[in-house]
Design a protein around this motif. Structure first.
Motif, PDB file in Angstrom:
ATOM      1  N   LEU A 268     -14.155  64.120 -66.486  1.00 43.59           N
ATOM      2  CA  LEU A 268     -12.831  64.667 -66.784  1.00 43.59           C
ATOM      3  C   LEU A 268     -11.771  64.055 -65.873  1.00 43.59           C
ATOM      4  CD1 LEU A 268     -13.664  68.464 -67.236  1.00 43.59           C
ATOM      5  CD2 LEU A 268     -13.222  66.775 -69.024  1.00 43.59           C
ATOM      6  N   ALA A 269     -12.110  63.909 -64.593  1.00 47.18           N
ATOM      7  CA  ALA A 269     -11.152  63.340 -63.643  1.00 47.18           C
ATOM      8  C   ALA A 269     -10.782  61.909 -64.010  1.00 47.18           C
ATOM      9  CB  ALA A 269     -11.726  63.384 -62.230  1.00 47.18           C
ATOM     10  N   ALA A 270     -11.697  61.184 -64.666  1.00 42.69           N
ATOM     11  CA  ALA A 270     -11.437  59.789 -65.030  1.00 42.69           C
ATOM     12  C   ALA A 270     -10.595  59.656 -66.295  1.00 42.69           C
ATOM     13  CB  ALA A 270     -12.762  59.050 -65.219  1.00 42.69           C
ATOM     14  N   GLU A 271     -10.374  60.756 -67.015  1.00 45.45           N
ATOM     15  CA  GLU A 271      -9.582  60.693 -68.241  1.00 45.45           C
ATOM     16  C   GLU A 271      -8.098  60.571 -67.911  1.00 45.45           C
ATOM     17  OE1 GLU A 271     -10.119  60.630 -71.474  1.00 45.45           O
ATOM     18  OE2 GLU A 271     -12.308  60.750 -71.482  1.00 45.45           O
ATOM     19  N   GLY A 428     -23.567  68.299 -66.555  1.00 46.04           N
ATOM     20  CA  GLY A 428     -23.437  66.916 -67.001  1.00 46.04           C
ATOM     21  C   GLY A 428     -22.969  66.767 -68.429  1.00 46.04           C
ATOM     22  N   MET A 429     -22.492  67.834 -69.048  1.00 44.49           N
ATOM     23  CA  MET A 429     -22.123  67.784 -70.464  1.00 44.49           C
ATOM     24  C   MET A 429     -21.004  66.782 -70.742  1.00 44.49           C
ATOM     25  SD  MET A 429     -19.942  71.344 -70.915  1.00 44.49           S
ATOM     26  CE  MET A 429     -21.182  72.442 -70.277  1.00 44.49           C
ATOM     27  N   PHE A 430     -20.090  66.618 -69.800  1.00 44.70           N
ATOM     28  CA  PHE A 430     -18.926  65.762 -70.067  1.00 44.70           C
ATOM     29  C   PHE A 430     -19.232  64.277 -69.941  1.00 44.70           C
ATOM     30  CE2 PHE A 430     -16.744  69.793 -68.842  1.00 44.70           C
ATOM     31  CZ  PHE A 430     -16.194  70.034 -70.090  1.00 44.70           C
ATOM     32  N   SER A 431     -20.458  63.937 -69.517  1.00 47.52           N
ATOM     33  CA  SER A 431     -20.844  62.528 -69.507  1.00 47.52           C
ATOM     34  C   SER A 431     -21.080  61.993 -70.912  1.00 47.52           C
ATOM     35  CB  SER A 431     -22.109  62.341 -68.667  1.00 47.52           C
ATOM     36  OG  SER A 431     -21.861  62.649 -67.301  1.00 47.52           O
ATOM     37  N   ALA A 432     -21.274  62.898 -71.879  1.00 46.91           N
ATOM     38  CA  ALA A 432     -21.430  62.498 -73.274  1.00 46.91           C
ATOM     39  C   ALA A 432     -20.046  62.194 -73.849  1.00 46.91           C
ATOM     40  CB  ALA A 432     -22.116  63.605 -74.072  1.00 46.91           C
ATOM     41  N   ASP A 433     -19.783  60.925 -74.122  1.00 45.34           N
ATOM     42  CA  ASP A 433     -18.421  60.486 -74.458  1.00 45.34           C
ATOM     43  C   ASP A 433     -17.875  61.137 -75.721  1.00 45.34           C
ATOM     44  OD1 ASP A 433     -18.452  58.753 -72.226  1.00 45.34           O
ATOM     45  OD2 ASP A 433     -19.457  57.209 -73.400  1.00 45.34           O
ATOM     46  N   PHE A 435     -18.814  63.969 -77.180  1.00 46.85           N
ATOM     47  CA  PHE A 435     -18.592  65.398 -76.949  1.00 46.85           C
ATOM     48  C   PHE A 435     -17.340  65.615 -76.111  1.00 46.85           C
ATOM     49  CE2 PHE A 435     -18.935  68.751 -73.753  1.00 46.85           C
ATOM     50  CZ  PHE A 435     -18.792  69.859 -74.572  1.00 46.85           C
ATOM     51  N   ARG A 436     -17.187  64.834 -75.042  1.00 48.40           N
ATOM     52  CA  ARG A 436     -16.017  65.004 -74.173  1.00 48.40           C
ATOM     53  C   ARG A 436     -14.731  64.809 -74.958  1.00 48.40           C
ATOM     54  NH1 ARG A 436     -17.126  61.281 -71.075  1.00 48.40           N
ATOM     55  NH2 ARG A 436     -15.582  59.679 -71.558  1.00 48.40           N
ATOM     56  N   ALA A 437     -14.706  63.786 -75.806  1.00 45.90           N
ATOM     57  CA  ALA A 437     -13.516  63.527 -76.612  1.00 45.90           C
ATOM     58  C   ALA A 437     -13.214  64.703 -77.537  1.00 45.90           C
ATOM     59  CB  ALA A 437     -13.697  62.250 -77.425  1.00 45.90           C
ATOM     60  N   ALA A 438     -14.258  65.233 -78.196  1.00 46.76           N
ATOM     61  CA  ALA A 438     -14.050  66.355 -79.116  1.00 46.76           C
ATOM     62  C   ALA A 438     -13.618  67.607 -78.359  1.00 46.76           C
ATOM     63  CB  ALA A 438     -15.333  66.624 -79.904  1.00 46.76           C
ATOM     64  N   PHE A 439     -14.218  67.849 -77.192  1.00 48.72           N
ATOM     65  CA  PHE A 439     -13.867  69.024 -76.388  1.00 48.72           C
ATOM     66  C   PHE A 439     -12.400  68.958 -75.966  1.00 48.72           C
ATOM     67  CE2 PHE A 439     -13.490  71.440 -72.480  1.00 48.72           C
ATOM     68  CZ  PHE A 439     -14.229  72.592 -72.729  1.00 48.72           C
ATOM     69  N   LEU A 440     -11.977  67.792 -75.490  1.00 44.63           N
ATOM     70  CA  LEU A 440     -10.588  67.643 -75.057  1.00 44.63           C
ATOM     71  C   LEU A 440      -9.624  67.763 -76.238  1.00 44.63           C
ATOM     72  CD1 LEU A 440     -10.941  64.753 -72.441  1.00 44.63           C
ATOM     73  CD2 LEU A 440     -10.565  67.190 -71.980  1.00 44.63           C
ATOM     74  N   GLN A 441      -9.993  67.188 -77.357  1.00 44.41           N
ATOM     75  CA  GLN A 441      -9.132  67.285 -78.531  1.00 44.41           C
ATOM     76  C   GLN A 441      -8.977  68.733 -78.987  1.00 44.41           C
ATOM     77  OE1 GLN A 441     -11.027  64.499 -81.177  1.00 44.41           O
ATOM     78  NE2 GLN A 441     -10.271  62.724 -80.036  1.00 44.41           N
ATOM     79  N   GLY A 442     -10.044  69.537 -78.788  1.00 46.28           N
ATOM     80  CA  GLY A 442      -9.964  70.954 -79.101  1.00 46.28           C
ATOM     81  C   GLY A 442      -8.973  71.696 -78.223  1.00 46.28           C
ATOM     82  N   SER A 448      -9.405  59.355 -74.125  1.00 49.21           N
ATOM     83  CA  SER A 448      -9.201  57.913 -73.976  1.00 49.21           C
ATOM     84  C   SER A 448     -10.183  57.100 -74.800  1.00 49.21           C
ATOM     85  CB  SER A 448      -9.349  57.528 -72.501  1.00 49.21           C
ATOM     86  OG  SER A 448     -10.681  57.770 -72.072  1.00 49.21           O
ATOM     87  N   GLY A 449     -11.336  57.673 -75.111  1.00 47.76           N
ATOM     88  CA  GLY A 449     -12.374  56.918 -75.801  1.00 47.76           C
ATOM     89  C   GLY A 449     -13.191  56.042 -74.877  1.00 47.76           C
ATOM     90  N   GLN A 450     -12.962  56.131 -73.576  1.00 48.04           N
ATOM     91  CA  GLN A 450     -13.682  55.286 -72.630  1.00 48.04           C
ATOM     92  C   GLN A 450     -15.108  55.799 -72.425  1.00 48.04           C
ATOM     93  OE1 GLN A 450     -11.069  55.655 -69.267  1.00 48.04           O
ATOM     94  NE2 GLN A 450     -11.918  57.590 -68.587  1.00 48.04           N
ATOM     95  N   SER A 451     -15.984  54.905 -71.988  1.00 47.55           N
ATOM     96  CA  SER A 451     -17.369  55.247 -71.701  1.00 47.55           C
ATOM     97  C   SER A 451     -17.506  55.578 -70.227  1.00 47.55           C
ATOM     98  CB  SER A 451     -18.302  54.084 -72.055  1.00 47.55           C
ATOM     99  OG  SER A 451     -19.585  54.283 -71.493  1.00 47.55           O
ATOM    100  N   HIS A 452     -17.955  56.789 -69.933  1.00 44.80           N
ATOM    101  CA  HIS A 452     -18.119  57.186 -68.539  1.00 44.80           C
ATOM    102  C   HIS A 452     -19.207  56.360 -67.864  1.00 44.80           C
ATOM    103  CE1 HIS A 452     -18.252  59.588 -64.946  1.00 44.80           C
ATOM    104  NE2 HIS A 452     -19.531  59.840 -65.134  1.00 44.80           N
ATOM    105  N   ALA A 453     -20.346  56.182 -68.538  1.00 48.60           N
ATOM    106  CA  ALA A 453     -21.457  55.424 -67.946  1.00 48.60           C
ATOM    107  C   ALA A 453     -21.045  53.987 -67.664  1.00 48.60           C
ATOM    108  CB  ALA A 453     -22.674  55.457 -68.879  1.00 48.60           C
ATOM    109  N   ALA A 454     -20.306  53.383 -68.600  1.00 46.83           N
ATOM    110  CA  ALA A 454     -19.850  51.997 -68.389  1.00 46.83           C
ATOM    111  C   ALA A 454     -18.895  51.913 -67.215  1.00 46.83           C
ATOM    112  CB  ALA A 454     -19.190  51.476 -69.661  1.00 46.83           C
TER     113      ALA A 454
END
Length: 481
Positions: A268-271, A428-433, A435-442, A448-454
């Motif tokens: 989340l902090a990286a968004e 660790g739920m927000f590491s799933a890109d 899911f994170r995008a959908a959660f934030l959009q909600g 951002s669409g960025q990959s956390h792992a990358a």
């Protein structure tokens, strides 16, 4: 079957980051390298594939090596539960809870587990890079030491001492460490390096040469401040800042006194569209927050009292009345319910503490700890979520009829009837890109669409390159024996 140890001239000098960078540098040379920390004190834990737990820093270092985390990488993990006591985890499993003054009596039996894990790693890798804990200068703790010089001498591992120049006094840190060490301990140190320099490194040339002259130790370089360090998981809750402000949507997280597994917040902090704000003791929850996160805790009932002492319970009620959202993770999930009962006194004195009442659930603490990596399906969206569970306690109640997720078809977590309060045990739920995008959009936040792992992978590569550019990495790796 070689090894090298990085110890610090003080706490928080950047040992974890230095070991991660050296691990990646060794991997880039084609070496089969593994990290090791004999003893770690942290409530930020990672779950290994075999169902154990180790410090989160060693999990990051394993990633730098291209390895799965293993319990042998951190055989002793101390998880503070109070100011004077901690849970003792040995080779991934809870052994006991003990007070600090009684821990010394345990150390002799723990050294056997430390050396056993270390030898297993050495037998299966070309190189093991070891991280110390705190500082060897704490000579009052030297008797029975298993984390610094006690380990280095028992395992015959050469040591490089790292100093932190950012806080000042680095010359005294390093020279003073040599001055207070037992001569046989000091003989284990093969050199030093300086970390976290800001500005023109050449301005420290005279100080660097003075350290070399006074100690007789070889210098391995001065490392400038690594600006991307904040993109890597923090190990210590003390490293959690108040957050950043860039005009994005505010997500607030309560800085509980026993906050645990706070790397949940990193994606989340990286968004770029999110301003993640840590609400520290004495501060109110920001009125403009769209979401408030009640994070994990090593002491759920203790942190419920702490939360109330800050007045955050009142702030949370007002936040929900204004239409705000709340997410409780693990211990935070337990706090959101109607009560938390600990009849056996697992986390402290037996008893029951009223919860915040934002979810219609109740929690009872149980002796068995759930330690597992988890693949789940987010119930509202059907998206896959991967994470891990690391908790005691069982939570039941009417709001479980609206689960956060499903695991093998079974409900996990709970959502309030108005849909604004959510609880889950899934770290660790927000590491799933996706899911994170959908959660934030909600929440009305553009993802951002960025990959956390990358992003983490790119930062580890940048760290290795940064160290190659400014330190004698070849010389450091050549020290290993």
């Amino acid at each position: 079957m070689k090894s090298l140890m990085i110890q610090g001239a003080g706490s928080n000098v950047g040992k974890s980051m230095l070991v991660a960078g050296l691990c990646r540098a060794a991997k880039r040379r084609g070496l089969k390298v593994a990290p090791f920390k004999p003893q770690n004190m942290s409530n930020n834990a990672a779950v290994t594939a075999d169902g154990g737990e180790i410090g989160r820093a060693q999990a990051l270092q394993a990633l730098a090596c291209g390895l799965e985390p293993m319990v042998d990488m951190n055989p002793i993990l101390l998880k503070p539960e109070t100011d004077v006591g901690a849970q003792v985890v040995v080779q991934g499993k809870r052994l006991t809870t003990t007070k600090a003054r009684d821990y010394a009596a345990l150390k002799p039996q723990l050294m056997g587990a430390v050396l056993e894990s270390f030898e297993r790693l050495k037998a299966s890798h070309d190189l093991v890079i070891v991280e110390g804990a705190g500082s060897p200068a704490e000579v009052n703790l030297r008797a029975g030491d298993i984390a610094n010089m006690g380990f280095a001498r028992a395992a015959n591992v050469p040591v490089v001492l790292a100093g932190d120049i950012d806080r000042g006094g680095v010359i005294a840190q390093i020279i003073g460490t040599q001055a207070v060490l037992d001569p046989d301990d000091a003989a284990m140190i093969s050199g030093f390096l300086i970390n976290k320099f800001r500005g023109d490194v050449s301005l420290f040339d005279d100080g660097y040469r003075l350290i070399e002259a006074r100690t007789g130790w070889r210098g391995f370089g001065t490392l400038p401040w690594f600006r991307q360090a904040h993109l890597l998981p923090a190990e210590d809750a003390l490293d959690l800042g108040s957050g950043r402000t860039s005009g994005g949507t505010v997500i607030a997280c309560l800085a509980l006194s026993r906050i645990a597994n706070f790397d949940d917040l990193d994606p989340l902090a990286a968004e770029p569209g999110v301003d993640l704000v840590m609400v520290t003791p004495g501060q109110p929850i920001p009125c403009e927050a769209k979401l408030v996160i009640v994070p994990g805790s090593k002491s759920t009932r203790g942190d419920l009292s702490f939360l109330r002492d800050q007045g955050w319970d009142i702030d949370l009620q007002a936040h929900v009345r204004r239409g705000g959202h709340v997410l409780g993770i693990c211990g935070g999930y337990q706090m959101l319910g109607r009560s938390v009962a600990d009849p056996d006194g697992i986390e402290g004195a037996p008893g029951t503490t009223p919860g915040l009442g934002l979810l219609d659930v109740e929690t009872v603490m149980t002796p068995d700890k759930r330690l597992t990596r988890t693949r789940a399906t987010h119930a509202p969206t059907g998206l896959d979520v991967e994470g891990y569970e690391i908790h005691i306690g069982k939570t039941e109640g009417a709001d479980r009829a609206r689960p956060f997720a499903r695991i093998d078809g079974q409900p996990e977590g709970a959502i309030s009837a108005n849909g604004r309060v959510t609880g889950s045990y899934l770290h660790g739920m927000f590491s799933a890109d996706a899911f994170r995008a959908a959660f934030l959009q909600g929440l009305g936040i553009a993802a951002s669409g960025q990959s956390h792992a990358a992003g983490v992978e790119a930062t580890l590569e940048a760290l290795a390159e940064h160290m190659e550019a400014h330190l004698d990495v070849e010389g450091l790796l050549a020290l290993a024996r």
